[in-house]
Motif scaffolding. Structure first.
Motif, mmCIF file in Angstrom:
data_model
loop_
_atom_site.group_PDB
_atom_site.id
_atom_site.type_symbol
_atom_site.label_atom_id
_atom_site.label_comp_id
_atom_site.label_asym_id
_atom_site.label_seq_id
_atom_site.Cartn_x
_atom_site.Cartn_y
_atom_site.Cartn_z
ATOM 1 N N PRO A 171 -13.427 17.264 1.515
ATOM 2 C CA PRO A 171 -13.828 18.114 2.635
ATOM 3 C C PRO A 171 -12.582 18.588 3.386
ATOM 4 C CG PRO A 171 -14.279 15.823 3.133
ATOM 5 C CD PRO A 171 -13.883 15.876 1.692
ATOM 6 N N PHE A 172 -12.681 19.740 3.959
ATOM 7 C CA PHE A 172 -11.567 20.299 4.725
ATOM 8 C C PHE A 172 -11.145 19.343 5.831
ATOM 9 C CE2 PHE A 172 -10.005 23.267 8.112
ATOM 10 C CZ PHE A 172 -8.844 23.679 7.450
ATOM 11 N N TRP A 175 -16.849 28.060 1.575
ATOM 12 C CA TRP A 175 -17.372 28.387 2.900
ATOM 13 C C TRP A 175 -18.193 29.685 2.888
ATOM 14 C CZ3 TRP A 175 -12.408 27.761 1.321
ATOM 15 C CH2 TRP A 175 -11.622 28.897 1.147
ATOM 16 N N ARG A 176 -18.216 30.381 1.740
ATOM 17 C CA ARG A 176 -18.972 31.624 1.659
ATOM 18 C C ARG A 176 -20.186 31.495 0.738
ATOM 19 N NH1 ARG A 176 -16.512 36.041 3.790
ATOM 20 N NH2 ARG A 176 -17.796 37.399 2.508
ATOM 21 N N THR A 177 -20.500 30.266 0.336
ATOM 22 C CA THR A 177 -21.654 30.087 -0.552
ATOM 23 C C THR A 177 -22.965 30.170 0.229
ATOM 24 O OG1 THR A 177 -21.496 27.679 -0.279
ATOM 25 C CG2 THR A 177 -20.331 28.667 -2.170
ATOM 26 N N ASN A 178 -24.032 30.300 -0.511
ATOM 27 C CA ASN A 178 -25.386 30.359 0.063
ATOM 28 C C ASN A 178 -25.541 31.454 1.105
ATOM 29 O OD1 ASN A 178 -26.186 28.098 -1.497
ATOM 30 N ND2 ASN A 178 -25.267 26.727 0.038
ATOM 31 N N GLY A 179 -24.861 32.576 0.860
ATOM 32 C CA GLY A 179 -25.006 33.728 1.742
ATOM 33 C C GLY A 179 -24.240 33.634 3.046
ATOM 34 N N LYS A 215 -13.592 31.676 6.995
ATOM 35 C CA LYS A 215 -12.661 30.564 6.875
ATOM 36 C C LYS A 215 -13.439 29.250 6.783
ATOM 37 C CE LYS A 215 -9.035 32.885 9.549
ATOM 38 N NZ LYS A 215 -8.066 32.778 10.680
ATOM 39 N N PRO A 216 -12.828 28.226 6.199
ATOM 40 C CA PRO A 216 -13.544 26.951 6.040
ATOM 41 C C PRO A 216 -13.723 26.200 7.353
ATOM 42 C CG PRO A 216 -11.268 26.727 5.305
ATOM 43 C CD PRO A 216 -11.489 28.189 5.588
ATOM 44 N N ASP A 276 -16.737 21.926 4.730
ATOM 45 C CA ASP A 276 -16.587 22.667 3.479
ATOM 46 C C ASP A 276 -15.669 21.942 2.509
ATOM 47 O OD1 ASP A 276 -18.189 24.988 4.077
ATOM 48 O OD2 ASP A 276 -16.630 25.564 5.502
ATOM 49 N N GLN A 277 -16.068 21.927 1.241
ATOM 50 C CA GLN A 277 -15.270 21.259 0.207
ATOM 51 C C GLN A 277 -14.108 22.156 -0.242
ATOM 52 O OE1 GLN A 277 -15.854 18.019 -1.257
ATOM 53 N NE2 GLN A 277 -17.085 17.903 0.616
#
Length: 381
Positions: free
Chosen positions: A326-327, A362-366, A371-372, A376-377
């Motif tokens: 994770p970040f 950080w841009r998945t699932n719409g 930025k993360p 976010d992984q």
């Protein structure tokens, strides 16, 4: 140029860091429901140029803390602040005591105490001041003695708590090269026993001494993160390092933000000062003047930051084989190693994602986040 700091721009940088970081810490601690304790060792005043000592660390702290308390109380929360100012020199203490106790206000839970004696001898009173409080200890000696880690360890170990310390490298660098056994032994309390044998001969002397000091500082407080900020004189020689110790990732991020702003400000003020000295010597001004010199200094500082950011990016590339992480686990390690901010760590991840080296999770699932965030992984593409 701020006239009261003319000729001592490094002091202005130190006060910039103290003011800005204490503002951040005070609001967070008091809003979070903590009592706040502020400990000022070696309080002075030293070389103060104002009648009200507004250019001294103790008055800067009182100003910041009273303002923070007032704002938190205005929001409907309780806010208790305790201050302890320690000074050994009797003449300085005679100025310090009336200046600070004028702000002692028990009715509004703004409490001020003083101690006339050695910082090392004030440990018991310091611990009482810290009780049930988040504590920030500011240690600002004129040399390298009076705060041996073995003697002040209980102050450093207080949790929750953090320490800001002015490590007078200009003096340390010179006197650790002495041939006098007594002088060399005087560094044992901050560099550790056998420090001469442990000093790495393969790195520049300043780097080696800072490594020894930082490690002893870390051990004394059990700090998770120890940062040091070099502050240079006009001559580009390091005058001192501000050393910061914390166990908190949030504190780490806040300090890096303040450090970044302080070094940009200090770079411009040094440029103004150098130009003023040149004009006084020659009687002529540069075609671009002080503003041009400051602009060049700002670009130079930004170039240094950019170089460090590139080093941090390379470091993250080296960490990728051990991902995903994770970040929230990535950025504290990066900030601990490099003079970058949390926002820089985010930008580095974005740049690596654009280059196809990591996934833009950080841009998945719409999600439209650019930025993360901490959850976010960070993972290889």
């Amino acid at each position: 140029m701020t006239s009261i700091y003319q000729g001592r721009e490094q002091t202005e940088a130190k006060h910039f860091i103290l003011r800005k970081y204490l503002q951040t810490l005070a609001f967070k601690a008091l809003h979070g429901g903590w009592n706040l304790a502020y400990i000022d060792g070696f309080s002075g005043p030293w070389q103060s140029r104002t009648p009200d000592h507004s250019d001294s660390s103790f008055m800067i702290a009182i100003d910041v803390l009273k303002d923070a308390q007032a704002q938190v109380r205005a929001s409907g929360k309780k806010a208790r602040v305790k201050c302890l100012f320690v000074e050994e020199n009797s003449a300085s203490f005679a100025q310090l005591h009336p200046a600070v106790t004028a702000y002692h206000d028990p009715a509004n839970e703004f409490l001020i105490e003083t101690f006339n004696g050695k910082f090392e001898n004030a440990v018991d009173q310091i611990r009482r001041t810290m009780t049930n409080s988040f504590a920030l200890t500011f240690i600002d000696p004129t040399g390298w003695t009076g705060y041996e880690f073995g003697k002040v360890r209980p102050v450093f170990e207080h949790a929750p708590g953090e320490v800001l310390l002015n490590f007078m490298y200009d003096f340390v660098g010179r006197f650790t090269a002495s041939s006098d056994p007594k002088t060399l032994a005087s560094f044992d309390g901050i560099l550790g026993q056998g420090w001469q044998q442990r000093l790495d001969p393969l790195v520049p002397r300043e780097e080696g001494l800072m490594a020894l000091f930082s490690e002893q500082f870390r051990l004394a407080g059990g700090f998770r993160y120890v940062l040091n900020t070099p502050i240079e004189k006009i001559s580009d020689r390091t005058h001192f390092h501000i050393v910061y110790g914390t166990r908190s990732a949030e504190g780490l991020a806040a300090y890096r933000d303040v450090e970044h702003a302080a070094l940009k400000d200090h770079g411009m003020r040094r440029a103004f000062a150098r130009e003023a000295i040149r004009e006084n010597k020659t009687g002529q001004s540069d075609m671009f003047g002080a503003e041009g010199a400051a602009s060049f200094a700002e670009m130079s500082t930004e170039a240094q930051f950019a170089s460090i950011k590139c080093q941090a990016k390379d470091w993250l590339r080296d960490q990728l084989p051990s991902c995903p992480k994770p970040f929230s686990e990535v950025w504290p390690k990066m900030l601990d190693r490099f003079m970058v901010r949390k926002t820089d760590a985010k930008d580095i991840c974005v740049e690596l994602a654009k280059a196809g080296e990591i996934k833009d999770t950080w841009r998945t699932n719409g999600s439209r986040r650019r930025k993360p965030d901490d959850a976010d992984q960070i993972d290889t593409a």
